[in-house]
Motif scaffolding. Structure first.
Motif, mmCIF file in Angstrom:
data_model
loop_
_atom_site.group_PDB
_atom_site.id
_atom_site.type_symbol
_atom_site.label_atom_id
_atom_site.label_comp_id
_atom_site.label_asym_id
_atom_site.label_seq_id
_atom_site.Cartn_x
_atom_site.Cartn_y
_atom_site.Cartn_z
ATOM 1 N N UNK A 199 0.819 -1.226 0.000
ATOM 2 C CA UNK A 199 0.000 0.000 0.000
ATOM 3 C C UNK A 199 0.846 1.267 0.000
ATOM 4 N N UNK A 200 2.156 1.118 0.249
ATOM 5 C CA UNK A 200 3.051 2.279 0.174
ATOM 6 C C UNK A 200 3.459 2.587 -1.267
ATOM 7 N N UNK A 201 3.187 1.663 -2.167
ATOM 8 C CA UNK A 201 3.694 1.761 -3.534
ATOM 9 C C UNK A 201 2.636 2.345 -4.471
ATOM 10 N N UNK A 202 3.063 2.903 -5.595
ATOM 11 C CA UNK A 202 2.095 3.473 -6.543
ATOM 12 C C UNK A 202 1.259 2.380 -7.198
ATOM 13 N N UNK A 203 0.017 2.723 -7.525
ATOM 14 C CA UNK A 203 -0.828 1.827 -8.311
ATOM 15 C C UNK A 203 -0.627 2.198 -9.772
ATOM 16 N N UNK A 204 0.198 1.430 -10.450
ATOM 17 C CA UNK A 204 0.565 1.785 -11.824
ATOM 18 C C UNK A 204 -0.651 1.710 -12.737
ATOM 19 N N UNK A 205 -0.742 2.673 -13.630
ATOM 20 C CA UNK A 205 -1.882 2.739 -14.543
ATOM 21 C C UNK A 205 -1.405 3.105 -15.937
ATOM 22 N N UNK A 206 -2.238 2.770 -16.917
ATOM 23 C CA UNK A 206 -2.065 3.253 -18.284
ATOM 24 C C UNK A 206 -3.044 4.396 -18.492
ATOM 25 N N UNK A 207 -2.657 5.347 -19.298
ATOM 26 C CA UNK A 207 -3.626 6.408 -19.561
ATOM 27 C C UNK A 207 -3.000 7.655 -20.117
ATOM 28 N N UNK A 208 -3.750 8.735 -19.985
ATOM 29 C CA UNK A 208 -3.261 9.999 -20.505
ATOM 30 C C UNK A 208 -4.145 11.139 -20.057
ATOM 31 N N UNK A 209 -3.688 12.337 -20.368
ATOM 32 C CA UNK A 209 -4.432 13.524 -19.960
ATOM 33 C C UNK A 209 -4.250 14.608 -21.004
ATOM 34 N N UNK A 210 -5.262 15.453 -21.118
ATOM 35 C CA UNK A 210 -5.266 16.550 -22.082
ATOM 36 C C UNK A 210 -5.737 17.808 -21.377
#
Lengths: 350, 388, 346
Positions: A199-210
């Motif tokens: 729970x200390x670690x990042x939850x890796x995700x795919x994605x993007x932002x505009x």
């Protein structure tokens, strides 16, 4: 300084986006944001994006994605091999010159495509460190133990950060880790990389932002409640872990100072903190007190899209101000091993 | 062009070579940076921000290598940016650095473009395997050869124009001590007889693969006025990008190229491009791109570019529009630096600091870079005069 | 689409050769000789591993000094699942170790059996590899110290001396990189590859201009929008322009120079894409040449662009191209049809 505002934002984050290419993932977001403010690509003064070839496993990977903007006829455009928050910075700089009134910013990453731990090892000193292939979790774990040994923070405080991120993320449709978990349950987790727990670690995700930025009156024309960038600054620390004081984030302190974080009350902060330890350190570096809500979206602990996570922090903060959840916010982006490079911006509603 | 006036007060370049075996990556950048600081009469403390540019990270196999360069470039505690826009990156990086001054965000900026191609192999980095597909392309030469063929057919250009450009640039390089290729005994016949690689591109018409870095110190109007040495005033910068492939795209003279040129010359108040520009540094990785860009950039009418080459108009000795007096990309090609070298060499010309490859009396010069499938463009115009 | 996502392993691998410069080179030379060097800063402190430039003021550093081969763990983290290329092939601890005589730390592995056997402040010794070549992995890692602190005289406390008298200093180092990716081509390209298995060629259409792109990429660069529909194209077209490669290329031993690669514009497509032209001498290929696909035998077809072996002349007269600069053809009929559809929908 010219008044520049965030007038449009969209994001998408999922644990894994396997069936869409980067441009297929991005083009609906790009189209959606432009429509939201009634602009076409040809109306926009400058475009800037951020992404990484190493993450994509392809040289010149950003060339594939530019098609999503619709660059026919040609557009004024640039790209940084950095998190999208620095693309935002480049766009903000262009707007400061005064020749243009609007800018378009995007970034993306699909870390699920490669072995992120190996990819990030190539970011380390190429002579002394990278040949040993240490992974990013281990590097942060070294920092975590330094912090724990120093007495600045204890495991319970870190677990509280993790638990709060999960609670906040419950209301965030883009979060990939939002199941509630108590501090006690987190402390009961076996170590992932001692002394860090899953729970200390990042939850890796795919994605993007505009994101779309606009200056002055143009921002007011495009948007009912523009969110103004009142200050923005970024700094870098030394790279070598052995010469850095890992129990603080000096570059974030300097950036926060120049961005004017301390000038007034910060209602909430969106910090690009991949680890609980990073959130603890950043809150300190930005001088946030108990009155500031930290990471109302859940932050990068809830969804961490490498190369877009920083830009998403700015977008999350802007969206909340737009919704009236607060008047003044700090947004932060980081890059590099142990958050070597940091960007801080202060956002305000009208 | 709005905002604060920007001025180049320092240019520093490394010696370009196939392998710079005597330095680390950081050492390579330092060499260029220190020379630029020295010419600018500045120290690390005077630098407000550092803007770096290079081509794909796979060339050196270090992800975001600028992070590791922080200590070497006096960047600790300062802002650092990293630009990557394909082959045009050196030019885009200089444009970004200029923007930081024009916007009055910073007063004095150090910008560096570099590549240490000897750490890997450019052909590997540029042709990474791609599942489900097949590779027949053989790198950039295989990509650009059909476009050059279209130009040749369209303009009825004589077959040896490309060889003339290659020979001219290699002759120019002999006057530039930093150039990678110094082919003193090269004859025009040898260029013509060199092996055909990607027909119509001969071996001698291609660029080398180099290690090298190029740096500039860019400052504001006050800084430019106060500088005791030569100054190159930035009169215009422009960047344009277009899609790689769509129906009706002019690949010989891309719309992005023409529009970028129109923008930058308009900013600089230039109406007669051939007459008002004294020296050109353009990105010519394959020799035929000199006549192609001359036309696309409006230095002559369509179909006339090869005639300019043939007439000697682009040579340093007696040409009215000397192109690539430094020897150009055909003589030195550290990819991530190549665009910035064009911009920096243009600055050196108007500073009167180009040494043996100086164009006599050059007051206004043009720097140019392109990349991707001829779809990314960056350009600037610099002048010895603050008010042209 | 209900089909499973197309996926293929992609391995990026290269043995990078890094030139070291004098400071890194001296350190690596030292390691090869079994000596550890740091570099002295202006304030007299010692950095090990030695940086070329001082992080405080960016000054160039060159005064090498020897440091100890034992030191203290400043911080550590447990690595329960070592990956290939890491210092040890069984669980170990990563640690920042301050060597005796140095003021900064070095990252490496510490070999202990269990996290309970390591703690901050613990003394450790360097474990050397038997065969050393001048790279950071000449140090195999660290092991709990056999002698107590202070029993060993730190050698780095004296003035800068030429401590390594190697005949051949290290000037470059091999740092191989291997990263595994899971390549997924995306929806547009996946549909194209699936159709390829049935000897069909798909393109996709721009919802605004009506242009047809092949291979399909799921996006129209003209509109900046997702493409609206898949279009099946003929496997015939013409050569828009071409290249004749006269040198062998890596990985394609089957291609014998000279051979022709060309931009092929399929009938019904708005853009060209690269293909091999065979069945004709490379010298005889012309711009405008009509070609058709030469497919692999049916029993060898797979989901791959390699199904089209090459493009061969059809024998039809060349297409007349009036403007050599224009690449690709806008399908006017399709464009007007598409815009009509758009109006009908809106």
């Amino acid at each position: 300084m010219r008044d520049v505002a965030v007038v449009g934002f969209a994001q998408r984050q999922e644990a894994e986006i396997a069936d869409e290419s980067e441009v297929e993932l991005m083009v609906p977001l790009m189209d959606q944001v432009k429509k939201s403010v009634g602009l076409s690509q040809q109306d926009i003064g400058f475009t800037c994006s951020g992404s990484s070839d190493f993450l994509a496993g392809q040289a010149f990977s950003f060339v594939m994605t530019i098609d999503g903007t619709g660059p026919v006829p040609p557009i004024s455009e640039s790209h940084v091999e950095m998190d999208g928050a620095w693309a935002l910075y480049e766009a903000w700089v262009k707007l400061q010159i005064g020749d243009i009134d609007t800018a378009f910013v995007y970034s993306y990453g699909r870390p699920s495509r490669g072995s992120l731990r190996d990819v990030l090892a190539t970011q380390m000193d190429p002579y002394y460190v990278a040949p040993l292939w240490p992974d990013a979790f281990a590097i942060e774990a070294l920092r975590a133990r330094l912090l724990l040994d120093s007495g600045k923070v204890d495991e319970r405080q870190l677990a509280e950060i993790a638990s709060r991120s999960r609670a906040h993320a419950a209301g965030n449709p883009n979060a990939v880790r939002s199941s509630p978990k108590s501090v006690a349950d987190i402390l009961a987790e076996p170590f992932a990389v001692d002394p860090l727990r899953p729970s200390d670690l990042p939850a890796s995700a795919d994605g993007g932002a505009v994101m779309i930025l606009a200056a002055g009156d143009r921002a007011r024309e495009l948007c009912d409640r523009p969110v103004w960038i009142r200050g923005i600054d970024h700094r870098i620390d030394a790279h070598s872990l052995g010469v850095r004081d890992l129990t603080r984030v000096e570059s974030a302190e300097i950036a926060a100072h120049h961005a004017g974080v301390a000038d007034d009350k910060i209602d909430f902060a969106e910090l690009h903190a991949p680890f609980t330890t990073s959130e603890f350190l950043l809150a300190e570096a930005l001088g946030l007190d108990g009155d500031t809500v930290v990471n109302p979206s859940g932050g990068a602990l809830a969804a961490h899209t490498m190369m877009a996570s920083g830009l998403i922090r700015v977008g999350e903060a802007a969206t909340r101000i737009q919704a009236g959840d607060g008047d003044r916010a700090a947004a932060h982006a980081s890059s590099g091993p142990c958050m070597q490079q940091n960007l801080v911006c202060v956002l305000e509603g009208d | 062009m709005g905002g604060e006036r920007a001025a180049v007060i320092g240019v520093g370049q490394t010696k370009y070579a196939s392998t710079r075996g005597d330095v680390s990556m950081a050492g390579l950048l330092r060499e260029a940076a220190l020379r630029a600081l020295e010419m600018a009469d500045k120290t690390w403390d005077d630098i407000d921000a550092i803007v770096l540019g290079k081509a794909p990270d796979f060339f050196e196999g270090v992800m975001m290598p600028e992070l590791y360069l922080s200590e070497a470039l006096g960047a600790v505690g300062k802002p650092m940016l990293r630009v990557h826009t394909a082959g045009s990156v050196g030019g885009s990086t200089a444009c970004m650095a200029t923007s930081l001054v024009q916007s009055r965000v910073h007063r004095t900026v150090l910008t560096i473009g570099w590549e240490k191609q000897s750490e890997s192999n450019a052909m590997w980095a540029l042709s990474l395997p791609q599942p489900f597909s097949t590779s027949i392309n053989a790198g950039a030469g295989g990509y650009f050869s059909p476009i050059i063929r279209r130009y040749m057919m369209n303009t009825n250009a004589p077959e040896l124009i490309g060889c003339m450009v290659a020979f001219k640039d290699r002759q120019h390089a002999l006057r530039n001590p930093l150039a990678h290729l110094h082919q003193r005994d090269l004859t025009f016949e040898q260029v013509v007889e060199s092996p055909m690689l990607w027909d119509p591109i001969r071996y001698s018409e291609t660029c080398p693969s180099s290690d090298g870095a190029c740096a500039m110190v860019i400052t504001d109007e006050t800084g430019g006025d106060a500088h005791s040495g030569p100054v190159a005033w930035v009169q215009g910068t422009a960047m344009r990008t277009e899609a790689n492939n769509y129906g009706g795209r002019n690949m010989v003279s891309p719309a992005a190229s023409e529009q970028c040129a129109a923008d930058v010359f308009s900013q600089a108040g230039i109406t007669d491009r051939r007459r008002e520009i004294d020296a050109v540094e353009m990105y010519v990785p394959f020799s035929w791109y000199e006549p192609m860009w001359l036309e696309s950039l409006g230095f002559c009418d369509k179909g006339e570019g090869w005639r300019m080459v043939e007439s000697g108009a682009t040579g340093i000795d007696g040409g009215d529009l000397p192109v690539n007096c430094s020897g150009g990309v055909l003589s030195s090609n550290p990819i991530g630096a190549s665009g910035m070298i064009r911009f920096a060499e243009a600055a050196l010309q108007v500073m009167g600091a180009a040494g043996e490859h100086q164009v006599d009396g050059a007051r206004t010069a043009f720097g140019h870079a392109y990349g991707g499938g001829a779809q990314y463009f960056a350009m600037w115009v610099v002048s010895a005069d603050k008010n042209r | 689409m209900s089909d499973e996502v197309l996926e293929a392993p992609l391995v990026l691998e290269y043995p990078f050769t890094r030139t070291t410069g004098p400071v890194v080179g001296a350190f690596l030379t030292g390691l090869r000789e079994g000596v550890v060097l740091g570099v002295k800063r202006g304030d007299g402190s010692v950095m090990c591993p030695p940086l070329e430039y001082d992080p405080a003021d960016s000054s160039a550093l060159s005064e090498m000094v020897e440091v100890g081969q034992a030191g203290e763990i400043v911080t550590w983290a447990w690595n329960g699942a070592p990956r290939p290329q890491q210092p040890f092939d069984r669980p170990f601890a990563w640690a920042l170790v301050r060597l005796d005589g140095a003021d900064t730390t070095i990252l490496h592995g510490v070999l202990v059996d269990d996290p309970s056997e390591i703690h901050t402040g613990m003394r450790v010794d360097i474990v050397w590899r038997d065969e050393r070549v001048g790279q950071v992995s000449d140090i195999a890692g660290f092991a709990p110290a056999t002698a107590p602190a202070g029993s060993e005289q730190p050698p780095g406390s004296g003035d800068g001396v030429e401590v390594v008298s190697a005949a051949e200093p290290v000037q470059s180092v091999r740092t191989p990189i291997r990263i595994e990716y899971n390549y997924t081509p995306g929806r547009g390209l996946s549909a194209y590859l699936r159709a390829m298995k049935d000897k069909r060629i798909l393109g996709d259409r721009c919802p605004v201009s009506g242009q047809v792109f092949v291979p399909p990429r799921g996006v129209s660069p003209i509109a900046g929008m997702p493409t609206s529909e898949m279009v099946e194209l003929a496997d015939t077209g013409y050569v828009e322009s071409f290249n004749i490669t006269r040198v062998p290329i890596r990985g394609r031993d089957d291609l014998h120079p000279p051979y022709c690669s060309a931009w092929i514009v399929l009938d019904g497509a708005s853009v060209g894409f690269m293909g091999l032209v065979t069945g004709i001498e490379a010298e005889d290929v012309t711009i405008g040449l009509r070609v058709k696909a030469l497919w692999k035998p049916d029993d060898e077809l797979e989901m791959s662009a390699t199904n089209i072996l090459s493009w061969v002349p059809t024998g039809e007269p060349d297409v007349v191209i009036d403007n050599f600069e224009l690449v690709g053809r806008v399908d006017e009929a399709a464009a007007s049809e598409a815009s009509t559809d758009e109006e009908a929908e809106s």
